[in-house]
Design a protein around this motif. Structure first.
Motif, PDB file in Angstrom:
ATOM      1  N   UNK A  94     -24.159 -12.859 -43.905  1.00  0.00           N
ATOM      2  CA  UNK A  94     -25.497 -12.679 -43.333  1.00  0.00           C
ATOM      3  C   UNK A  94     -25.853 -11.212 -43.091  1.00  0.00           C
ATOM      4  N   UNK A  95     -25.224 -10.320 -43.828  1.00  0.00           N
ATOM      5  CA  UNK A  95     -25.554  -8.895 -43.743  1.00  0.00           C
ATOM      6  C   UNK A  95     -26.316  -8.494 -45.005  1.00  0.00           C
ATOM      7  N   UNK A  96     -27.587  -8.159 -44.860  1.00  0.00           N
ATOM      8  CA  UNK A  96     -28.425  -7.826 -46.013  1.00  0.00           C
ATOM      9  C   UNK A  96     -28.454  -6.327 -46.325  1.00  0.00           C
ATOM     10  N   UNK A  97     -28.252  -5.490 -45.335  1.00  0.00           N
ATOM     11  CA  UNK A  97     -28.425  -4.048 -45.524  1.00  0.00           C
ATOM     12  C   UNK A  97     -27.300  -3.459 -46.366  1.00  0.00           C
ATOM     13  N   UNK A  98     -27.679  -2.698 -47.385  1.00  0.00           N
ATOM     14  CA  UNK A  98     -26.697  -2.000 -48.220  1.00  0.00           C
ATOM     15  C   UNK A  98     -26.649  -0.544 -47.765  1.00  0.00           C
ATOM     16  N   UNK A  99     -26.148  -0.351 -46.559  1.00  0.00           N
ATOM     17  CA  UNK A  99     -26.166   0.971 -45.943  1.00  0.00           C
ATOM     18  C   UNK A  99     -24.768   1.469 -45.582  1.00  0.00           C
ATOM     19  N   UNK A 100     -23.739   0.895 -46.201  1.00  0.00           N
ATOM     20  CA  UNK A 100     -22.376   1.326 -45.921  1.00  0.00           C
ATOM     21  C   UNK A 100     -22.090   2.673 -46.579  1.00  0.00           C
ATOM     22  N   UNK A 101     -21.240   3.465 -45.942  1.00  0.00           N
ATOM     23  CA  UNK A 101     -20.792   4.741 -46.493  1.00  0.00           C
ATOM     24  C   UNK A 101     -19.278   4.828 -46.337  1.00  0.00           C
ATOM     25  N   UNK A 102     -18.692   5.861 -46.908  1.00  0.00           N
ATOM     26  CA  UNK A 102     -17.246   6.055 -46.769  1.00  0.00           C
ATOM     27  C   UNK A 102     -16.843   6.298 -45.320  1.00  0.00           C
ATOM     28  N   UNK A 103     -17.810   6.669 -44.486  1.00  0.00           N
ATOM     29  CA  UNK A 103     -17.528   6.912 -43.073  1.00  0.00           C
ATOM     30  C   UNK A 103     -17.790   5.696 -42.192  1.00  0.00           C
ATOM     31  N   UNK A 104     -18.286   4.607 -42.779  1.00  0.00           N
ATOM     32  CA  UNK A 104     -18.503   3.392 -41.996  1.00  0.00           C
ATOM     33  C   UNK A 104     -17.161   2.870 -41.493  1.00  0.00           C
ATOM     34  N   UNK A 105     -17.088   2.417 -40.247  1.00  0.00           N
ATOM     35  CA  UNK A 105     -15.803   1.967 -39.684  1.00  0.00           C
ATOM     36  C   UNK A 105     -15.106   0.906 -40.525  1.00  0.00           C
ATOM     37  N   UNK A 106     -15.859  -0.091 -41.036  1.00  0.00           N
ATOM     38  CA  UNK A 106     -15.215  -1.150 -41.817  1.00  0.00           C
ATOM     39  C   UNK A 106     -14.693  -0.641 -43.155  1.00  0.00           C
TER      40      UNK A 106
END
Length: 295
Positions: free
Chosen positions: A171-183
Motif C-alpha cells: 500500500x505504498x504508492x510513492x516512488x520516493x526512496x533514495x540510497x539514504x532512506x532508512x529501509x
C-alpha cells in the motif's frame, strides 16, 4: 533446525521432475562464502533461468512488431466495461485483454488491487572490490517471524552488475526512496552481512537504485473473463490478466496461455465462468475440445 516453510518449498521443488541440479546440503553455505554468523543452518540449490529484463522486454516488443502488432500509448479512465463496445468498434477488435497491473483497481472495478513497493540496489560485480558473485543467493520472506524486512536477494544481472534486495512494502504508492532512506540502508546492511565483502562494492554509476510497484490482489492472480454483462445484457468480450505481483516474468507464459484459451472461448460463444481462489486445472484448448466433440 531448518525453517519449516523453506523445507516445504524445497520438497515441492524436488517433486518437480523437470527441475535440474537440485541439491540440499549445509555445505552450500560455505561453498558460496556466506557469512557463517548469518544464522543459516541449511541450504538448497537448483538450476533456474535468470534473464536480463530490459533486454527481454526490448526483444519481446521487437517480436510483437514483427508479427504486425501496433503499439499505441493511451490512457483509459473508468470502468472498462462501460467503454468496451466503443473501444472494440474503434480498433476493429474481437476482444480486449486487460493486462494493466495496478490499473485493474479502476478499469476492472477491483477493490482488492494494491501496490507492493519494492526496490533494488545495483552494484558493480567485476571482482575488483569483492569476490565476483556468479550464482543467485536468496533468503525469502518468512511470514511466521512477523518481520517485514527479512529478505536477502543477491542476484547477478549481467556480466558486471549485481542486484541487492529486497523490499516489500504494501500500500505504498510513492516512488520516493533514495540510497539514504532508512529501509534502503537496512536492505544494504542485510546483504553486506550475508556475504562479506559486499560492503566494499561500488554502486552502478548508471542506476544505483531502482524501485517500482508490484501489482498485487487480495486473493490471487486474476486471469478470467469479465463476468458482468454489458448494459444491454450481452456477454462481455473482456479478458482480464493482472495481479501477478512480483512474479510477472515467471507467470507470463502460463497467464498468456490461459488468456489464449479464454479468447478461444469467446470465439465459440461460451459463457464465462468464475476463476476460483485455488489453483485451477489447466484447460484443454477449446479447439481440441470441439474437434473431439465432432468425432
Amino acid at each position: 533446525m531448518p525453517d519449516k516453510g523453506q523445507l516445504e518449498k524445497y520438497e515441492e521443488i524436488v517433486g518437480q521432475m523437470d527441475i535440474k541440479g537440485t541439491r540440499r546440503d549445509p555445505a552450500i553455505i560455505k561453498e558460496h562464502a556466506v557469512n557463517q554468523q548469518a544464522g543459516c543452518v541449511d541450504a538448497y540449490q537448483h538450476l533456474a533461468p535468470v534473464i536480463d529484463t530490459d533486454a527481454y522486454m526490448n526483444w519481446l516488443r521487437f517480436m510483437l512488431e514483427c508479427k504486425g502488432a501496433v503499439m499505441e500509448t493511451r490512457r483509459v479512465n473508468g470502468d472498462l466495461l462501460d467503454q468496451e463496445q466503443q473501444l472494440l468498434a474503434e480498433y476493429g477488435a474481437d476482444a480486449i485483454v486487460n493486462a494493466t497491473g495496478l490499473a485493474g483497481l479502476e478499469l476492472a472495478g477491483d477493490a482488492s488491487v494494491y501496490p507492493l513497493r519494492g526496490a533494488l540496489i545495483r552494484v558493480v560485480n567485476d571482482g575488483s572490490k569483492f569476490p565476483r558473485v556468479t550464482e543467485a543467493l536468496a533468503v525469502t520472506h518468512d511470514d511466521t517471524r512477523g518481520e517485514d524486512e527479512d529478505i536477502v536477494f543477491i542476484v547477478p544481472r549481467n556480466d558486471n552488475i549485481l542486484i541487492l534486495g529486497g523490499l516489500a512494502q504494501p500500500h505504498q504508492y510513492a516512488l520516493d526512496l533514495t540510497l539514504d532512506s532508512p529501509e534502503i540502508k537496512r536492505m544494504r546492511e542485510r546483504c553486506n552481512k550475508f556475504v562479506p565483502g559486499l560492503e566494499n562494492a561500488d554502486y552502478d554509476p548508471d542506476a544505483a537504485l531502482v524501485q517500482g510497484l508490484r501489482p498485487f490482489r487480495g486473493s490471487n492472480v486474476r486471469v478470467e473473463r469479465e463476468l458482468r454483462a454489458r448494459k444491454d445484457g450481452s456477454m462481455s468480450r473482456i479478458v482480464h490478466s493482472y495481479g501477478q505481483g512480483g512474479a510477472g516474468f515467471s507467470l507470463s507464459f502460463g497467464c498468456a496461455s490461459d488468456v489464449l484459451d479464454l479468447v478461444q472461448e469467446l470465439e465459440h460463444d461460451i459463457k464465462p465462468t468464475r476463476m476460483g481462489t485455488e489453483k485451477r486445472e489447466r484447460r484443454k484448448p477449446v479447439a481440441d475440445v470441439y474437434e473431439h466433440a465432432r468425432l
